[in-house]
Design a protein around this motif. Structure first.
Motif, PDB file in Angstrom:
ATOM      1  N   UNK A  68       0.833  -1.197   0.000  1.00  0.00           N
ATOM      2  CA  UNK A  68       0.000   0.000   0.000  1.00  0.00           C
ATOM      3  C   UNK A  68       0.864   1.241   0.000  1.00  0.00           C
ATOM      4  N   UNK A  69       0.343   2.323  -0.567  1.00  0.00           N
ATOM      5  CA  UNK A  69       1.065   3.586  -0.504  1.00  0.00           C
ATOM      6  C   UNK A  69       1.062   4.081   0.937  1.00  0.00           C
ATOM      7  N   UNK A  70       2.008   4.951   1.247  1.00  0.00           N
ATOM      8  CA  UNK A  70       2.096   5.491   2.602  1.00  0.00           C
ATOM      9  C   UNK A  70       0.834   6.225   2.998  1.00  0.00           C
ATOM     10  N   UNK A  71       0.280   7.015   2.078  1.00  0.00           N
ATOM     11  CA  UNK A  71      -0.949   7.759   2.370  1.00  0.00           C
ATOM     12  C   UNK A  71      -2.118   6.813   2.620  1.00  0.00           C
ATOM     13  N   UNK A  72      -2.211   5.784   1.833  1.00  0.00           N
ATOM     14  CA  UNK A  72      -3.307   4.806   1.990  1.00  0.00           C
ATOM     15  C   UNK A  72      -3.173   4.081   3.318  1.00  0.00           C
ATOM     16  N   UNK A  73      -1.970   3.735   3.704  1.00  0.00           N
ATOM     17  CA  UNK A  73      -1.734   3.052   4.978  1.00  0.00           C
ATOM     18  C   UNK A  73      -2.153   3.945   6.143  1.00  0.00           C
ATOM     19  N   UNK A  74      -1.794   5.227   6.065  1.00  0.00           N
ATOM     20  CA  UNK A  74      -2.168   6.175   7.116  1.00  0.00           C
ATOM     21  C   UNK A  74      -3.684   6.307   7.186  1.00  0.00           C
ATOM     22  N   UNK A  75      -4.326   6.400   6.021  1.00  0.00           N
ATOM     23  CA  UNK A  75      -5.781   6.498   5.974  1.00  0.00           C
ATOM     24  C   UNK A  75      -6.428   5.275   6.608  1.00  0.00           C
ATOM     25  N   UNK A  76      -5.936   4.088   6.259  1.00  0.00           N
ATOM     26  CA  UNK A  76      -6.470   2.854   6.834  1.00  0.00           C
ATOM     27  C   UNK A  76      -6.301   2.820   8.353  1.00  0.00           C
ATOM     28  N   UNK A  77      -5.142   3.264   8.827  1.00  0.00           N
ATOM     29  CA  UNK A  77      -4.890   3.276  10.271  1.00  0.00           C
ATOM     30  C   UNK A  77      -5.808   4.260  10.983  1.00  0.00           C
ATOM     31  N   UNK A  78      -6.030   5.436  10.392  1.00  0.00           N
ATOM     32  CA  UNK A  78      -6.910   6.430  11.016  1.00  0.00           C
ATOM     33  C   UNK A  78      -8.341   5.905  11.093  1.00  0.00           C
ATOM     34  N   UNK A  79      -8.769   5.210  10.049  1.00  0.00           N
ATOM     35  CA  UNK A  79     -10.109   4.624  10.053  1.00  0.00           C
ATOM     36  C   UNK A  79     -10.204   3.528  11.116  1.00  0.00           C
ATOM     37  N   UNK A  80      -9.174   2.697  11.201  1.00  0.00           N
ATOM     38  CA  UNK A  80      -9.174   1.610  12.185  1.00  0.00           C
ATOM     39  C   UNK A  80      -9.190   2.138  13.618  1.00  0.00           C
ATOM     40  N   UNK A  81      -8.536   3.253  13.856  1.00  0.00           N
ATOM     41  CA  UNK A  81      -8.524   3.844  15.205  1.00  0.00           C
ATOM     42  C   UNK A  81      -9.795   4.614  15.510  1.00  0.00           C
ATOM     43  N   UNK A  82     -10.642   4.821  14.504  1.00  0.00           N
ATOM     44  CA  UNK A  82     -11.884   5.545  14.710  1.00  0.00           C
ATOM     45  C   UNK A  82     -11.733   7.052  14.625  1.00  0.00           C
TER      46      UNK A  82
ATOM     47  N   UNK B  50     -16.727   6.238   8.306  1.00  0.00           N
ATOM     48  CA  UNK B  50     -16.749   5.451   7.069  1.00  0.00           C
ATOM     49  C   UNK B  50     -16.938   6.329   5.837  1.00  0.00           C
ATOM     50  N   UNK B  51     -17.798   7.350   5.947  1.00  0.00           N
ATOM     51  CA  UNK B  51     -18.047   8.220   4.794  1.00  0.00           C
ATOM     52  C   UNK B  51     -16.783   8.993   4.402  1.00  0.00           C
ATOM     53  N   UNK B  52     -16.116   9.561   5.398  1.00  0.00           N
ATOM     54  CA  UNK B  52     -14.888  10.304   5.102  1.00  0.00           C
ATOM     55  C   UNK B  52     -13.802   9.365   4.572  1.00  0.00           C
ATOM     56  N   UNK B  53     -13.746   8.160   5.136  1.00  0.00           N
ATOM     57  CA  UNK B  53     -12.762   7.167   4.668  1.00  0.00           C
ATOM     58  C   UNK B  53     -12.976   6.857   3.192  1.00  0.00           C
ATOM     59  N   UNK B  54     -14.224   6.565   2.800  1.00  0.00           N
ATOM     60  CA  UNK B  54     -14.521   6.230   1.405  1.00  0.00           C
ATOM     61  C   UNK B  54     -14.235   7.409   0.475  1.00  0.00           C
TER      62      UNK B  54
END
Length: 99
Positions: free
Chosen positions: A69-83, A87-91
């Motif tokens: 995954x790209x660094x930005x995508x990984x950060x986005x996934x982690x922020x979503x996982x931490x709450x 979900x809307x902002x993540x998508x």
């Protein structure tokens, strides 16, 4: 008026108090810098994701994470996982990144 033996006692106490004040200021500066660098939140959770998280010496290898995954995508996934984001902002942000 006063005996000569009292001066050293108060001087030592004043010296130790001064050292404690300086140490306290240093600790406050360190904590403030860590909070600013880490985004200000998370506390212990943020500390767990420190420098030893990526054994190759850094999170990015040519712009791509070790898992692909790209660094930005990984950060986005982690922020979503931490709450931190919903979900809307993540998508919405994923669609923006995917182009």
């Amino acid at each position: 008026m006063y005996g000569g033996g009292m001066g050293w006692g108060w001087g030592a106490i004043a010296f130790l108090f001064g050292l404690l004040m300086i140490a306290g200021i240093v600790v406050l500066v360190i904590v403030a810098v860590r909070m600013l660098r880490g985004g200000g939140g998370g506390g212990a959770m943020q500390w767990q994701g420190g420098a030893n998280r990526y054994p190759q010496g850094g999170p990015m290898q040519g712009g791509v994470m070790p898992g692909g995954l790209s660094g930005a995508r990984q950060i986005l996934d982690e922020r979503f996982a931490r709450g931190e984001i919903g979900a809307e902002e993540y998508q919405e942000r994923r669609r923006f990144m995917d182009g």
